[in-house]
Design a protein around this motif. Structure first.
Motif, PDB file in Angstrom:
ATOM      1  N   GLY A  30      32.262  51.755  54.611  1.00  0.00           N
ATOM      2  CA  GLY A  30      31.658  50.369  54.223  1.00  0.00           C
ATOM      3  C   GLY A  30      31.352  50.480  52.854  1.00  0.00           C
ATOM      4  N   TYR A  31      30.776  51.532  52.147  1.00  0.00           N
ATOM      5  CA  TYR A  31      30.826  51.558  50.701  1.00  0.00           C
ATOM      6  C   TYR A  31      32.094  51.496  49.862  1.00  0.00           C
ATOM      7  CZ  TYR A  31      29.819  53.238  46.124  1.00  0.00           C
ATOM      8  OH  TYR A  31      29.601  53.379  44.654  1.00  0.00           O
ATOM      9  N   ILE A  32      32.930  52.033  50.525  1.00  0.00           N
ATOM     10  CA  ILE A  32      34.279  52.212  49.818  1.00  0.00           C
ATOM     11  C   ILE A  32      35.027  50.696  49.783  1.00  0.00           C
ATOM     12  CG2 ILE A  32      36.632  53.018  49.645  1.00  0.00           C
ATOM     13  CD1 ILE A  32      35.526  55.727  50.708  1.00  0.00           C
ATOM     14  N   LEU A  33      34.815  49.979  50.916  1.00  0.00           N
ATOM     15  CA  LEU A  33      35.372  48.752  50.978  1.00  0.00           C
ATOM     16  C   LEU A  33      34.629  47.785  50.179  1.00  0.00           C
ATOM     17  CD1 LEU A  33      36.401  48.668  54.932  1.00  0.00           C
ATOM     18  CD2 LEU A  33      37.637  48.971  52.977  1.00  0.00           C
ATOM     19  N   TYR A  34      33.297  47.790  50.030  1.00  0.00           N
ATOM     20  CA  TYR A  34      32.656  46.767  49.470  1.00  0.00           C
ATOM     21  C   TYR A  34      32.869  47.141  47.820  1.00  0.00           C
ATOM     22  CZ  TYR A  34      28.753  45.010  47.197  1.00  0.00           C
ATOM     23  OH  TYR A  34      27.824  43.932  46.247  1.00  0.00           O
ATOM     24  N   ASP A  35      33.081  48.429  47.366  1.00  0.00           N
ATOM     25  CA  ASP A  35      33.301  48.595  46.110  1.00  0.00           C
ATOM     26  C   ASP A  35      34.627  48.099  45.698  1.00  0.00           C
ATOM     27  OD1 ASP A  35      32.693  49.804  43.491  1.00  0.00           O
ATOM     28  OD2 ASP A  35      34.483  51.189  44.079  1.00  0.00           O
ATOM     29  N   ARG A  36      35.487  48.336  46.561  1.00  0.00           N
ATOM     30  CA  ARG A  36      36.997  47.793  46.118  1.00  0.00           C
ATOM     31  C   ARG A  36      36.919  46.284  46.318  1.00  0.00           C
ATOM     32  NH1 ARG A  36      41.104  51.331  49.867  1.00  0.00           N
ATOM     33  NH2 ARG A  36      40.745  53.430  48.605  1.00  0.00           N
ATOM     34  N   ALA A  37      36.052  45.700  47.060  1.00  0.00           N
ATOM     35  CA  ALA A  37      36.055  44.133  46.974  1.00  0.00           C
ATOM     36  C   ALA A  37      35.319  43.556  45.959  1.00  0.00           C
ATOM     37  CB  ALA A  37      35.671  43.823  48.394  1.00  0.00           C
ATOM     38  N   THR A  38      34.606  44.235  45.533  1.00  0.00           N
ATOM     39  CA  THR A  38      33.779  43.659  44.333  1.00  0.00           C
ATOM     40  C   THR A  38      33.902  44.208  42.930  1.00  0.00           C
ATOM     41  OG1 THR A  38      31.942  45.337  44.852  1.00  0.00           O
ATOM     42  CG2 THR A  38      31.763  43.140  45.841  1.00  0.00           C
ATOM     43  N   ARG A  39      34.895  45.084  42.903  1.00  0.00           N
ATOM     44  CA  ARG A  39      34.990  45.730  41.480  1.00  0.00           C
ATOM     45  C   ARG A  39      35.919  44.863  40.755  1.00  0.00           C
ATOM     46  NH1 ARG A  39      38.713  50.284  42.744  1.00  0.00           N
ATOM     47  NH2 ARG A  39      36.661  51.302  43.135  1.00  0.00           N
ATOM     48  N   ILE A  40      35.664  44.800  39.286  1.00  0.00           N
ATOM     49  CA  ILE A  40      36.122  43.799  38.390  1.00  0.00           C
ATOM     50  C   ILE A  40      37.638  44.532  38.146  1.00  0.00           C
ATOM     51  CG2 ILE A  40      36.074  43.021  36.140  1.00  0.00           C
ATOM     52  CD1 ILE A  40      33.266  43.275  36.258  1.00  0.00           C
ATOM     53  N   ASP A  41      38.746  43.727  38.294  1.00  0.00           N
ATOM     54  CA  ASP A  41      40.117  44.207  38.147  1.00  0.00           C
ATOM     55  C   ASP A  41      40.602  43.783  36.680  1.00  0.00           C
ATOM     56  OD1 ASP A  41      42.490  45.051  38.075  1.00  0.00           O
ATOM     57  OD2 ASP A  41      43.188  43.965  40.079  1.00  0.00           O
ATOM     58  N   ARG A  42      40.779  44.664  35.972  1.00  0.00           N
ATOM     59  CA  ARG A  42      41.204  44.368  34.544  1.00  0.00           C
ATOM     60  C   ARG A  42      42.749  44.924  34.217  1.00  0.00           C
ATOM     61  NH1 ARG A  42      35.843  46.113  32.719  1.00  0.00           N
ATOM     62  NH2 ARG A  42      34.688  44.297  32.398  1.00  0.00           N
ATOM     63  N   SER A  43      43.432  44.855  35.196  1.00  0.00           N
ATOM     64  CA  SER A  43      44.881  45.575  35.217  1.00  0.00           C
ATOM     65  C   SER A  43      45.881  44.968  34.682  1.00  0.00           C
ATOM     66  CB  SER A  43      45.078  46.441  36.683  1.00  0.00           C
ATOM     67  OG  SER A  43      45.242  45.073  37.514  1.00  0.00           O
ATOM     68  N   THR A  44      45.797  43.649  34.823  1.00  0.00           N
ATOM     69  CA  THR A  44      46.879  42.622  34.312  1.00  0.00           C
ATOM     70  C   THR A  44      46.076  41.584  33.555  1.00  0.00           C
ATOM     71  OG1 THR A  44      47.168  41.242  36.194  1.00  0.00           O
ATOM     72  CG2 THR A  44      48.512  43.441  35.932  1.00  0.00           C
ATOM     73  N   PRO A  45      46.504  40.989  32.514  1.00  0.00           N
ATOM     74  CA  PRO A  45      46.193  39.676  32.106  1.00  0.00           C
ATOM     75  C   PRO A  45      46.084  38.435  32.795  1.00  0.00           C
ATOM     76  CG  PRO A  45      47.909  40.889  30.572  1.00  0.00           C
ATOM     77  CD  PRO A  45      47.927  41.352  31.732  1.00  0.00           C
ATOM     78  N   ALA A  46      46.859  38.395  33.831  1.00  0.00           N
ATOM     79  CA  ALA A  46      46.958  37.064  34.653  1.00  0.00           C
ATOM     80  C   ALA A  46      45.555  37.279  35.612  1.00  0.00           C
ATOM     81  CB  ALA A  46      48.085  36.955  35.405  1.00  0.00           C
ATOM     82  N   ILE A  47      45.368  38.358  36.047  1.00  0.00           N
ATOM     83  CA  ILE A  47      44.226  38.721  37.073  1.00  0.00           C
ATOM     84  C   ILE A  47      42.875  38.597  36.106  1.00  0.00           C
ATOM     85  CG2 ILE A  47      43.035  40.402  38.170  1.00  0.00           C
ATOM     86  CD1 ILE A  47      45.578  41.516  39.121  1.00  0.00           C
ATOM     87  N   VAL A  48      42.760  38.850  34.952  1.00  0.00           N
ATOM     88  CA  VAL A  48      41.727  38.629  34.038  1.00  0.00           C
ATOM     89  C   VAL A  48      41.257  37.312  33.831  1.00  0.00           C
ATOM     90  CG1 VAL A  48      40.520  39.234  31.777  1.00  0.00           C
ATOM     91  CG2 VAL A  48      41.742  40.999  33.216  1.00  0.00           C
ATOM     92  N   VAL A  49      42.365  36.710  33.658  1.00  0.00           N
ATOM     93  CA  VAL A  49      42.168  34.925  33.347  1.00  0.00           C
ATOM     94  C   VAL A  49      41.782  34.662  34.740  1.00  0.00           C
ATOM     95  CG1 VAL A  49      43.460  32.680  32.766  1.00  0.00           C
ATOM     96  CG2 VAL A  49      43.948  35.067  31.347  1.00  0.00           C
ATOM     97  N   GLU A  50      42.228  34.900  35.823  1.00  0.00           N
ATOM     98  CA  GLU A  50      41.867  34.289  36.937  1.00  0.00           C
ATOM     99  C   GLU A  50      40.473  34.377  37.294  1.00  0.00           C
ATOM    100  OE1 GLU A  50      43.280  34.052  41.633  1.00  0.00           O
ATOM    101  OE2 GLU A  50      44.431  35.325  40.467  1.00  0.00           O
ATOM    102  N   GLN A  51      40.024  35.839  37.212  1.00  0.00           N
ATOM    103  CA  GLN A  51      38.694  36.028  37.571  1.00  0.00           C
ATOM    104  C   GLN A  51      37.802  35.196  36.479  1.00  0.00           C
ATOM    105  OE1 GLN A  51      38.744  40.352  37.254  1.00  0.00           O
ATOM    106  NE2 GLN A  51      39.149  40.763  39.624  1.00  0.00           N
TER     107      GLN A  51
END
Length: 186
Positions: A59-80
């Protein structure tokens, strides 16, 4: 032969055909059953504890993945970034997506203020979504062009949609971050 209730209860009683060996065997059998019951309860308890620990970890791992800020690509950052500003209406939360010397805040804040003013004036909820991403990356800098779709509900229940083209400048500062945003005129 009829059943003997005294013997069936594992109590020896005062019977002449009941020997001390029978009594020892009955006690040994009762002790063996008690130990077996304890062993099964211990196994059940340890198994339940392990299941709870594994479930908590998953549960902790799934929650962490779901709420983690993803800065891996510019398009994802703009969307977030856009989601945080227009869906969550959280300008302070959008800071985690901005460069140290970002100039995007003012233009996004102006658009959000315009939307909120219209919502208050007409008692409606305006939705902002994104579409048509185009990005280019050169070294530690990137440019993302995106269409912002502004959906305004009308009296007949159908939304009226306007589309604005926006250009975002990003820089890789331990993950992509928005440094500038400007509306492109047609």
């Amino acid at each position: 032969m009829e059943p003997d209730p005294q013997r069936e209860r594992d109590t020896p009683g005062d019977r002449p055909d009941w020997s001390p060996y029978d009594e020892a065997a009955a006690q040994e059998d009762a002790e063996w059953r008690r130990n077996r019951r304890r062993r099964w309860w211990a196994i059940l308890g340890v198994s339940s504890l392990m299941l709870c620990l594994v479930g908590s970890a998953v549960g902790y791992i799934l929650y962490d993945r779901a709420t983690r800020i993803d800065r891996s690509t510019p398009a994802i950052v703009v969307e977030q970034y856009i989601y945080t500003i227009f869906e969550d209406r959280n300008l302070d939360g959008a800071e985690v997506f901005e460069c140290r010397d970002s100039s995007s805040r003012e233009s996004m804040q102006a658009l959000l203020a315009d939307i909120e003013e219209r919502e208050t004036r007409y008692n409606i909820v305006i939705k902002v979504s994104t579409a048509n991403y185009a990005s280019s990356v050169v070294g530690d800098n990137a440019e993302v062009s995106v269409s912002l779709r502004v959906d305004v509900p009308e009296e007949d229940g159908r939304p009226s949609r306007s589309t604005q083209q926006w250009q975002f400048q990003l820089r890789d500062e331990d993950g992509w971050r928005v440094c500038g945003a400007a509306k492109q005129e047609p």
